[in-house]
Design a protein around this motif. Structure first.
Motif: not given
Length: 449
Positions: A166-170, A188-196
């Motif tokens: 999920f490269p753009r997932l916030e 989680l390692a694939g969520c490069a832009a995770l905010d919440c």
């Protein structure tokens, strides 16, 4: 001087009979004057059925639904298929309903939906239902998602989790999802832009380690399977929120320099922040070290059975920068007489009481001697206190009882002269314990009732 000419009188007569200008348009006609981009935004925010019906309003609206970003939230599979076949896209949000295990050709129906061109560049996905495992065809939508909600489904046990990128997932919500520890770490390692991140009732994972350069908020609740939460490296983490923790959970914060809000700490939590260790043992908290402090934490919420004033003071010493303190439960029987404790305070002042603590909110206030002594400690020692709120039972908030409590608490002697003091009726509903989506963790004050 007083003579009115014939021409002047004629002009006055004509002016008096002029047709007034037409009134400005109102209602739907006035909305129709907005530019197309604004109308498309209105259509997108409407429920799916209402958005489609806007085509019937007038010729001005007829083309807008097909050109507005699609917000698809329907329960009938046939309606979903027809919309995806007729709407050219793009789609902003797709809420996938639970088709049930007996639905004919369920996998083929889902594959056809996820392959629809209208879902290219989808931004928000809600997948809710007994999908075990998660349909592989859904992975086509992951690269463009900003918001994802997975509820009551299961992730395939894939240690690499290569398909879950999920490269753009916030914002990510996992609600009653079955997922292995390796797969969850891979996601989680694939969520490069995770905010919440919100984990609610996640099954299959006993230990979660979080290392993220972007994450700001983590929420964990209803943790029947999760036993250990480790924040290894989260340089932007501001909130660690844990409502409804019913079984023992060990929380370790190794590196989170911007952590400001923490709670609810309950009898089921063991907390370690840096070199500070706060351990729960048979309903009591033990502070292994009070020589080091966590200065970054400004908001603390406690949900501890039999919380005494001694324990509250220890928490305030651990977090000297506290500005807001929320207490959901505290003891009815402990000796909370503060006069003896103030002798020790004179030798070792409580920094947050003198410099920082502005708000105290206590739930379950009964007005007995133990509670009066507990609250009076803050009344007479909170030098910068701005607001104190005591939530009482419905039978203990009549005017006479409140006036008597104010006298017992010696509010006329409050050390902070500008502070406000309120008695409120206790409610069984609390916003934070009803959180279902990650974005709800971002409200200004998640602990305020």
């Amino acid at each position: 001087m007083g003579i009115t000419t014939r021409a002047r009188g004629k002009r006055r007569k004509l002016q008096g009979h002029q047709t007034p200008p037409p009134p400005p348009p109102c209602g739907a006609a006035q909305i129709s004057l907005l530019p197309d981009d604004a109308l498309r935004e209105i259509v997108t925010r409407l429920p799916s059925n209402d958005a489609a019906r806007t085509q019937l309003l007038s010729s001005r609206w007829r083309h807008l639904w097909r050109s507005a970003p699609l917000n698809l939230d329907l329960r009938d599979a046939g309606d979903i298929s027809r919309v995806l076949a007729t709407h050219p896209g793009p789609a902003r949000r797709f809420a996938v309903p639970d088709l049930g295990s007996s639905f004919p050709n369920r996998r083929a129906t889902l594959d056809a939906w996820f392959a629809a061109p209208a879902l290219d560049n989808l931004q928000e996905l809600e997948l809710m239902g007994s999908y075990r495992p998660l349909p592989p065809s859904a992975a086509r939508l992951f690269p463009t998602l900003r918001v994802a909600v997975f509820s009551r489904c299961s992730f395939p046990d894939d240690p690499a989790a290569a398909a879950f990128c999920f490269p753009r997932l916030e914002q990510l919500t996992l609600e009653y999802v079955a997922v292995s520890e390796a797969t969850l770490h891979g996601v989680l390692a694939g969520c490069a832009a995770l905010d919440c991140l919100l984990l609610r009732g996640v099954r299959g994972c006993r230990r979660l380690s979080i290392s993220s350069p972007t994450i700001r908020v983590v929420g964990v609740c209803v943790t029947r399977a999760l036993k250990e939460l480790i924040v290894e490296d989260a340089p932007r983490l501001e909130r660690l929120l844990m409502p409804e923790v019913w079984q023992l959970l060990r929380v370790s914060v190794i590196s989170a320099p911007k952590l400001e809000a923490l709670g609810w700490l309950s009898n089921h939590c063991t907390l370690e922040i840096g070199t500070i260790a706060i351990k729960c043992s048979i309903g009591e908290f033990h502070f292994d070290s009070l020589t080091t402090v966590a200065r970054g934490v400004k908001v603390l919420a406690l949900d501890i059975d039999n919380l005494s004033l001694d324990m509250a003071i220890d928490f305030m010493r651990c977090f000297p920068s506290l500005e807001k303190l929320y207490i959901r439960k505290f003891s009815h029987k402990c000796n909370n007489v503060w006069h003896q404790k103030m002798r020790h305070k004179m030798l070792d002042p409580i920094e947050c009481l003198d410099l920082n603590l502005k708000k105290v909110e206590v739930s379950g206030y009964c007005g007995n001697k133990s509670h009066i002594d507990f609250a009076m400690f803050f009344v007479l020692n909170g030098r910068v206190l701005e607001l104190m709120r005591l939530e009482c039972g419905t039978r203990r908030n009549d005017r006479k009882w409140i006036e008597n409590q104010k006298m017992c608490l010696k509010l006329d002697n409050m050390v902070s002269k500008d502070a406000e003091f309120h008695f409120t009726r206790r409610t069984s509903w609390n916003y934070f314990t009803n959180v279902r989506r990650a974005h709800e963790l971002l409200i200004a004050d998640p602990f305020c009732t």
